[in-house]
Design a protein around this motif. Structure first.
Motif, PDB file in Angstrom:
ATOM      1  N   GLU A 377       1.005  -1.198   0.185  1.00  0.00           N
ATOM      2  CA  GLU A 377      -0.079  -0.047  -0.107  1.00  0.00           C
ATOM      3  C   GLU A 377       0.953   1.469  -0.006  1.00  0.00           C
ATOM      4  O   GLU A 377       0.204   2.307   0.003  1.00  0.00           O
ATOM      5  CB  GLU A 377      -0.739  -0.018   1.176  1.00  0.00           C
ATOM      6  CG  GLU A 377      -1.985  -1.354   1.271  1.00  0.00           C
ATOM      7  CD  GLU A 377      -0.979  -2.462   1.894  1.00  0.00           C
ATOM      8  OE1 GLU A 377       0.016  -2.338   2.586  1.00  0.00           O
ATOM      9  OE2 GLU A 377      -1.721  -3.577   1.929  1.00  0.00           O
ATOM     10  N   GLY A 378       2.241   1.283  -0.049  1.00  0.00           N
ATOM     11  CA  GLY A 378       2.919   2.328  -0.107  1.00  0.00           C
ATOM     12  C   GLY A 378       2.915   3.288  -1.380  1.00  0.00           C
ATOM     13  O   GLY A 378       2.140   3.017  -2.236  1.00  0.00           O
ATOM     14  N   GLY A 379       3.461   4.450  -1.026  1.00  0.00           N
ATOM     15  CA  GLY A 379       3.308   5.514  -1.898  1.00  0.00           C
ATOM     16  C   GLY A 379       4.402   4.920  -3.047  1.00  0.00           C
ATOM     17  O   GLY A 379       5.354   4.411  -2.787  1.00  0.00           O
ATOM     18  N   PRO A 380       4.336   5.575  -4.312  1.00  0.00           N
ATOM     19  CA  PRO A 380       5.145   5.315  -5.340  1.00  0.00           C
ATOM     20  C   PRO A 380       6.535   6.019  -5.366  1.00  0.00           C
ATOM     21  O   PRO A 380       6.701   7.182  -4.729  1.00  0.00           O
ATOM     22  CB  PRO A 380       4.479   5.813  -6.559  1.00  0.00           C
ATOM     23  CG  PRO A 380       3.695   6.935  -6.139  1.00  0.00           C
ATOM     24  CD  PRO A 380       3.134   6.448  -4.656  1.00  0.00           C
ATOM     25  N   LEU A 381       7.443   5.311  -5.807  1.00  0.00           N
ATOM     26  CA  LEU A 381       9.052   5.973  -5.829  1.00  0.00           C
ATOM     27  C   LEU A 381       9.044   6.488  -7.293  1.00  0.00           C
ATOM     28  O   LEU A 381       8.832   6.060  -8.346  1.00  0.00           O
ATOM     29  CB  LEU A 381      10.025   4.917  -5.664  1.00  0.00           C
ATOM     30  CG  LEU A 381      11.362   5.362  -5.459  1.00  0.00           C
ATOM     31  CD1 LEU A 381      11.448   6.249  -4.557  1.00  0.00           C
ATOM     32  CD2 LEU A 381      12.140   4.248  -5.546  1.00  0.00           C
ATOM     33  N   VAL A 382       9.350   7.932  -7.379  1.00  0.00           N
ATOM     34  CA  VAL A 382       9.539   8.549  -8.538  1.00  0.00           C
ATOM     35  C   VAL A 382      10.692   9.041  -8.895  1.00  0.00           C
ATOM     36  O   VAL A 382      11.468   9.586  -8.080  1.00  0.00           O
ATOM     37  CB  VAL A 382       8.503   9.550  -8.695  1.00  0.00           C
ATOM     38  CG1 VAL A 382       7.004   9.211  -8.560  1.00  0.00           C
ATOM     39  CG2 VAL A 382       8.697  10.776  -7.452  1.00  0.00           C
ATOM     40  N   TYR A 383      11.186   9.144 -10.181  1.00  0.00           N
ATOM     41  CA  TYR A 383      12.346   9.735 -10.826  1.00  0.00           C
ATOM     42  C   TYR A 383      12.243  10.823 -11.729  1.00  0.00           C
ATOM     43  O   TYR A 383      12.013  10.334 -12.921  1.00  0.00           O
ATOM     44  CB  TYR A 383      13.220   8.441 -11.354  1.00  0.00           C
ATOM     45  CG  TYR A 383      13.771   7.396 -10.289  1.00  0.00           C
ATOM     46  CD1 TYR A 383      15.122   7.690  -9.905  1.00  0.00           C
ATOM     47  CD2 TYR A 383      13.012   6.372 -10.022  1.00  0.00           C
ATOM     48  CE1 TYR A 383      15.757   6.906  -8.970  1.00  0.00           C
ATOM     49  CE2 TYR A 383      13.648   5.542  -8.896  1.00  0.00           C
ATOM     50  CZ  TYR A 383      14.703   5.751  -8.229  1.00  0.00           C
ATOM     51  OH  TYR A 383      15.238   4.893  -7.306  1.00  0.00           O
TER      52      TYR A 383
END
Length: 539
Positions: A377-383
């Motif tokens: 359920e975690g938030g997304p990792l973005v680049y």
């Protein structure tokens, strides 16, 4: 880096190179000023366990394995008995399945329109005729391919299904397609049936894809240094290979080959291992309120709503945890002696990592960062600064790996990353492990885990304060050097002190019997005096 084999080098001649897009740096500079939520991201992961297969060869302790992706047609990973094959890999002739000058379909001759039917501008429209069936011809070396795994490339501009039909017509037991892409040499994808194609249900042989880098490994499996070309057998490929479903084994997903180097590893941790890591950390995490270089909180302002703990284990790790580290070493290729221990973050609702780098001025940046989602359920990792902005959605056990430095060992400015807030109503967990360019000092792999062991892996605050004081007085690099020396020196003093106490106690015990003996000896003159008195009385 694996050198291109002669086989793949020849194939590159047929690849159409994509022109370099100009102005990329300008666009990235503009994205720095944009709201992260407003960017158009390319979302990952895209691969699933349903397509994960393994191509393996070797025996005993020497086994080589490659990651493969199973096509949507043909036997699936759930049909283990049909998917699993063991046979010899044979290069197709021609490699693409298409002969020089061959047309894919016979062209239909235009016929005059039927009477009474009008087309555009008053012309009569032709009668509709059923399309002719595509002509499938066996490969030139069909006799050699029969009963074996045929290896083809996807540079012939024909669909995967058509290649499968050619392989089947040649009597192949399986089809191995090499994705020739010099821009993304580690990329593989799941072949689909194109619109209008028929006959997918007739494909009863396994169809899988491997990357160009994997093909390099396959075609150099039996080649040794300085081997003469005439001594190379079967184009350097092994005599037999095995294909089977990957199941819960780790497998890769390529995201960006460079600027930054970014990829995913599915199943790096099992779901149970994720839960165990959460359990070990949840009672020990504390709010991030200050910088802590020792435990890789380089800038506390980079996070909001985050509780963190570094679980110091080093050389004291249990066999189960050592197996995890060995798995990471085997999958990534990074030596285990270069790893940090796990850092676990509990991210509260609304919490996030702000855009940041895993680097700090005055410190050598880690070679790579490995981020593992411990919750679904975690938030997304973005680049945001990658060629196309990348968003990696949380998947339990999936690791995101990015290389912090480029080929010149300088910080890659495109590794700027952030963790967006989660939509979950509860806290979520993320773990990280850093890979350093040099082996981690013995002090940090042995002494610090010893100090942390009585507290379940949490380093006592006075130890952290000592490191901070040294860094403040001597700078990050020199201060850390002095700290490591103290960490080794202090246990030695402690051991010497304990040894001295033990020695003193033993010596004291040994001297007690001596006192009794002395007392006995001093009483002897009295006995002698009495004896003399008795003798004088006799006289």
């Amino acid at each position: 880096m694996i050198k291109l084999s002669a086989f793949v080098t020849l194939l590159l001649a047929s690849v159409e190179l994509v022109p370099i897009v100009q102005g990329a740096r300008t666009r990235r500079s503009e994205r720095r000023k944009m709201n992260l939520d407003s960017l158009e991201y390319v979302e990952y992961p895209r691969r699933t366990e349903d397509e994960a297969a393994v191509l393996e060869w070797g025996h005993s302790a020497i086994i080589s394995a490659l990651d493969a992706s199973v096509a949507f047609f043909g036997p699936q990973t759930s049909q283990a008995a049909l998917l699993e094959v063991e046979c010899m890999p044979i290069l197709a002739s021609p490699l693409t399945g298409v002969r020089e000058g061959e047309t894919l379909e016979e062209e239909e001759e235009e016929e005059p329109a039927a009477e009474g039917e009008e087309g555009e501008e008053g012309e009569t429209a032709p009668e509709e005729k059923p399309p002719k069936k595509e002509k499938i011809l066996p490969l030139d070396n069909a006799e050699e391919v029969h009963g074996n795994m045929v290896v083809m490339t996807n540079t012939g501009k024909i669909s995967g299904l058509r290649m499968a039909k050619i392989a089947k017509a040649s009597g192949a037991a399986a089809l191995l397609i090499v994705n020739i892409d010099d821009k993304r040499p580690d990329d593989i994808y799941r072949l689909q049936v194109q619109e209008g194609e028929e006959g997918a249900e007739d494909i009863d042989i396994p169809v899988v894809m491997i990357s160009m880098n994997s093909a390099n490994v396959l075609t150099s499996a039996t080649v040794t240094p300085n081997m003469a070309a005439e001594d190379i057998v079967n184009h350097g490929m092994p005599e037999r290979v095995r294909l089977y479903a990957g199941g819960d084994r780790p497998f890769f997903e390529d995201v960006e080959p460079a600027d930054p180097t970014l990829y995913l590893i599915h199943n790096l941790l099992t779901k149970q291992e994720c839960d165990n890591l959460i359990e070990a950390a949840e009672s020990k995490v504390s709010p991030v309120t200050k910088d802590d270089i020792l435990q890789m909180t380089l800038t506390s302002n980079d996070v909001e709503g985050v509780h963190r703990i570094m679980l110091w284990q080093g050389l004291l790790q249990s066999p189960t945890k050592k197996a995890i580290e060995e798995r990471i070493e085997q999958v990534t290729g990074f030596p285990a002696t270069h790893y940090s221990d796990f850092i676990v973050d509990r991210i509260e609702p609304g919490g996030r990592w702000k855009p940041h780098y895993d680097a700090k001025e005055g410190l050598v940046p880690p070679t790579a960062s490995i981020t593992v989602f411990l919750s679904d359920e975690g938030g997304p990792l973005v680049y945001p600064l990658s060629k196309d902005p990348v968003k990696v959605l949380a998947r339990k056990g999936v690791a995101v790996v990015h290389h912090n430095t480029n080929e010149r060992q300088q910080l890659d400015q495109n590794t700027l990353h952030a963790l967006l807030p989660s939509e979950s109503a509860g806290a979520v967990y993320v773990a990280r492990k850093y890979v350093y360019p040099i082996p981690v000092a013995t002090a940090r792999r042995l002494a610090l885990p010893v100090f942390a062991a009585p507290f379940g892996g949490k380093l006592p605050e006075p130890v952290v304060q000592l490191h901070d004081a040294l860094v403040e007085n001597f700078g990050p690099e020199t201060g850390s050097f002095y700290f490591d020396k103290l960490c080794v020196f202090f246990p030695m003093l402690l051991i010497l002190g304990i040894a001295q106490l033990i020695g003193s106690a033993v010596h004291q015990k040994m001297t007690e019997p001596s006192a009794t003996t002395t007392t006995t000896k001093t009483s002897k003159p009295k006995s002698g005096k009495k004896r003399k008195e008795k003798d004088s009385k006799k006289d």
